[in-house]
Scaffold this motif. Structure first.
Motif, PDB file in Angstrom:
ATOM      1  N   ASN A 284       0.812  -1.174  -0.288  1.00 13.96           N
ATOM      2  CA  ASN A 284       0.108  -0.320   0.017  1.00 13.96           C
ATOM      3  C   ASN A 284       0.765   1.575   0.232  1.00 13.96           C
ATOM      4  OD1 ASN A 284      -1.967  -1.406   0.092  1.00 13.96           O
ATOM      5  ND2 ASN A 284      -2.786  -1.167   2.248  1.00 13.96           N
ATOM      6  N   SER A 343     -14.118   9.111   2.964  1.00 11.07           N
ATOM      7  CA  SER A 343     -13.387   8.299   3.770  1.00 11.07           C
ATOM      8  C   SER A 343     -13.307   7.721   4.817  1.00 11.07           C
ATOM      9  CB  SER A 343     -12.308   9.285   4.211  1.00 11.07           C
ATOM     10  OG  SER A 343     -12.305   9.990   4.851  1.00 11.07           O
ATOM     11  N   LEU A 346     -16.161   5.447   1.501  1.00 10.49           N
ATOM     12  CA  LEU A 346     -16.092   5.197   0.110  1.00 10.49           C
ATOM     13  C   LEU A 346     -14.890   3.941   0.767  1.00 10.49           C
ATOM     14  CD1 LEU A 346     -17.026   7.874  -2.187  1.00 10.49           C
ATOM     15  CD2 LEU A 346     -18.390   5.296  -1.605  1.00 10.49           C
ATOM     16  N   ASP A 347     -15.113   3.412  -0.245  1.00 12.20           N
ATOM     17  CA  ASP A 347     -13.802   2.170  -0.825  1.00 12.20           C
ATOM     18  C   ASP A 347     -12.003   3.311  -1.339  1.00 12.20           C
ATOM     19  OD1 ASP A 347     -11.332   0.891  -2.243  1.00 12.20           O
ATOM     20  OD2 ASP A 347     -12.480  -1.047  -1.394  1.00 12.20           O
ATOM     21  N   ARG A 349     -10.022   3.147  -3.026  1.00 11.47           N
ATOM     22  CA  ARG A 349      -9.974   3.027  -4.344  1.00 11.47           C
ATOM     23  C   ARG A 349     -10.767   3.851  -4.890  1.00 11.47           C
ATOM     24  NH1 ARG A 349      -9.639  -3.444  -4.331  1.00 11.47           N
ATOM     25  NH2 ARG A 349     -11.583  -3.167  -3.392  1.00 11.47           N
ATOM     26  N   LYS A 519      -7.508  -3.948  -1.877  1.00 12.47           N
ATOM     27  CA  LYS A 519      -8.391  -3.240  -1.292  1.00 12.47           C
ATOM     28  C   LYS A 519      -7.305  -2.757  -0.039  1.00 12.47           C
ATOM     29  CE  LYS A 519     -12.962  -2.522   1.129  1.00 12.47           C
ATOM     30  NZ  LYS A 519     -14.494  -2.831   2.028  1.00 12.47           N
ATOM     31  N   GLN A 521      -6.621  -2.280   4.183  1.00  4.16           N
ATOM     32  CA  GLN A 521      -7.130  -2.783   5.488  1.00  4.16           C
ATOM     33  C   GLN A 521      -7.061  -1.955   6.370  1.00  4.16           C
ATOM     34  OE1 GLN A 521      -8.031  -5.627   5.918  1.00  4.16           O
ATOM     35  NE2 GLN A 521      -7.572  -6.293   3.455  1.00  4.16           N
ATOM     36  N   SER A 522      -8.186  -1.642   7.270  1.00  2.46           N
ATOM     37  CA  SER A 522      -7.693  -0.892   8.199  1.00  2.46           C
ATOM     38  C   SER A 522      -7.228  -0.843   9.732  1.00  2.46           C
ATOM     39  CB  SER A 522      -9.596  -0.564   8.428  1.00  2.46           C
ATOM     40  OG  SER A 522     -10.221  -1.221   9.282  1.00  2.46           O
TER      41      SER A 522
END
Length: 530
Positions: A284, A343, A346-347, A349, A519, A521-522
């Protein structure tokens, strides 16, 4: 390498791990840091908008005055990646407060400069010391604030990073017109003192690790300075000196190559490198840095292109350019809270795709450019630019820095900010080169049609000549000069259109790239190298 490069256990003592509550003193300290970063980034553009006034005030030559900017940028680009290591050694508190104090003192010195040599030295000091403030803010945002606060904090630093360069021409034009060029630097003094005092007394979220000084890689620092400093010089001056036909550019390029080889060898060889490049092992962060590089091209490229068009084609002065450019800054400011809300829903990306797509749409609309375009024709492209930059910046920051473990963030934030600055430097070098080459090509092509065998051109020339002759002037001579000027102007406009078309393709391709990444990761601590 991994074992020895880790910070001590107390390096981030006090950073909130599980609690969402952030002490008030840290919030105030963070706001002070954000304002310090704003001053540092803004200073580049407010000066660039008023170089002609500084040149006149110091009696400098056209070649010399460019170094007022070049010296600042070279020094800053060296300090930005170095700041992560310095923050670990002396602590963020000491690094930031001393950077703010040094930046303020250098600003005062620049205002007192009486010749171009003094100004160049003071600007280099200002750029080097001020560069330490920028990455520290990004690191602090992702260190002291928990993930639940990212939707508020990330738009804030994204706004500052993009708004400061955008409104720079407006602020610089106003200051130099209303007062004098000295106020471009004097305006930093009072805010700089306030930021210095607040940050020195309130920052408390990490501890110094003085023991690392014994293992500091001085050869790594020297090679990085040669590598990045020479690269910035080559990119800044290359087009003006016709690239490799100039011996200084050739020598600078050799310095870039030698410095890069030594720097990268040291970075992977020594136990405590001056810049830890392992952050790029995080997928990322690597993608976020690439996007940041391209955003630098778009951010600084358009901040350069719009004023250039308005000055060269429309004949605007710096104040009029600033008033016209203010639209983008206003659009960013209004979009920041919306980007924050997006943010958290939404994703990232999808946000990037929206932002990149909007930016591409704005540059595509600029491909219809004519010599008559004014404030209202530029309104929609500028709004699209401002809105899209904010929508892009927030997810890019989160993707790049939001999943790194705390011990990597300080070094990584320096690298991340470096990519944006290098993107701007590379983008401006490419833009200037293309503008120069394409305007010459377009001029030659257009000139082929403006000749005596073209009845339309001959008729236009006769009409212009008779008009000037009616006023008692040398009609034919003036008419030919006017016609050449018209052809040159159209050649410039066509070269501008070529640049906008290239930017459209570049940002349009990023829409696909954003879709291709995994995607994120949080949460913090999402792995150093998946």
């Amino acid at each position: 390498m991994a074992a020895t490069a880790q910070p001590t256990a107390g390096a981030f003592a006090g950073a909130p791990a599980n609690s969402d509550k952030v002490p008030v003193r840290r919030v105030i300290a963070f706001f002070a840091m954000v304002f310090g970063m704003f001053m540092s980034i803004l200073d580049i553009q407010i000066v660039s908008a008023s170089l002609s006034e500084i040149q006149a005030g110091l009696g400098a030559g056209a070649d010399e005055i460019a170094w007022v900017q070049t010296s600042y940028l070279i020094a800053e680009v060296i300090m930005i990646p170095l700041s992560g290591t310095l923050a670990r050694i002396v602590s963020t508190r000491v690094l930031f407060s001393f950077s703010a104090a040094g930046f303020t003192i250098a600003s005062a010195l620049a205002a007192t400069a009486t010749n171009i040599d003094q100004m160049i030295v003071y600007r280099a000091i200002q750029g080097f010391i001020g560069g330490g403030m920028i990455p520290s803010v990004f690191a602090a945002a992702f260190t002291i604030f928990p993930p639940s606060k990212r939707s508020v904090v990330s738009p804030m630093i994204g706004l500052v990073a993009t708004l400061a360069p955008t409104i720079g021409p407006t602020v610089g034009g106003y200051l130099s017109h209303a007062f004098s060029w000295h106020w471009l630097f004097l305006v930093n003094i009072i805010p700089g003192i306030i930021v210095t005092v607040l940050t020195f007394n309130l920052i408390d979220f990490d501890k110094p690790e003085f023991g690392l000084m014994k293992r500091f890689d001085w050869w790594g620092l020297i090679s990085m300075a040669v590598f990045l400093g020479s690269l910035e010089y080559v990119l800044e001056e290359g087009n003006n000196k016709d690239w490799f036909s100039d011996e200084h550019i050739v020598m600078g390029s050799l310095a870039v190559a030698i410095g890069a080889i030594v720097f990268f060898w040291r970075a992977f060889k020594v136990p405590f490198p001056v810049v830890d490049l392992r952050a790029f092992a995080n997928r990322n962060f690597a993608f976020g840095s690439v996007f940041s590089f391209v955003m630098g091209i778009g951010l600084y490229g358009l901040t350069y292109l719009y004023p250039l068009y308005l000055a060269r084609i429309r004949g605007y002065d710096s104040l009029m350019i600033g008033e016209t450019m203010f639209v983008s800054g206003l659009a960013m400011f209004c979009t920041a809270p919306i980007a924050g809300m997006m943010s958290s829903r939404l994703d990232p990306r999808v946000m990037m795709m929206i932002g990149f797509g909007g930016f591409a749409l704005g540059t595509w609309s600029m491909t219809q450019l004519t010599a008559d375009w004014d404030f209202y024709e530029l309104l929609v492209p500028q709004i699209l630019r401002g809105v899209s930059l904010m929508i892009c910046m927030v997810p890019i920051n989160n993707v790049a820095l939001g999943t790194l473990p705390p011990d990597r963030i300080r070094n990584a934030s320096g690298l991340f900010n470096l990519t944006r600055n290098l993107g701007g430097a590379v983008g401006l070098a490419v833009i200037n080169t293309i503008l120069t080459q394409r305007s010459q090509e377009h001029y030659l092509r257009l000139s082929e049609h403006v000749q005596w065998g073209n009845p339309v051109a001959v008729e236009q020339l006769r009409n212009m000549a008779s008009s000037f002759s009616a006023h008692g002037l040398d009609g034919p001579t003036i008419a030919i000069k006017q016609m050449a000027g018209m052809v040159q102007q159209q050649a410039y406009i066509l070269s501008f259109i070529d640049i906008f078309l290239l930017l459209t393709v570049l940002f349009g391709s990023l829409v696909v790239c954003a879709f291709a990444i995994s995607k994120p990761q949080s949460g913090v601590g999402g792995g150093g190298g998946h």
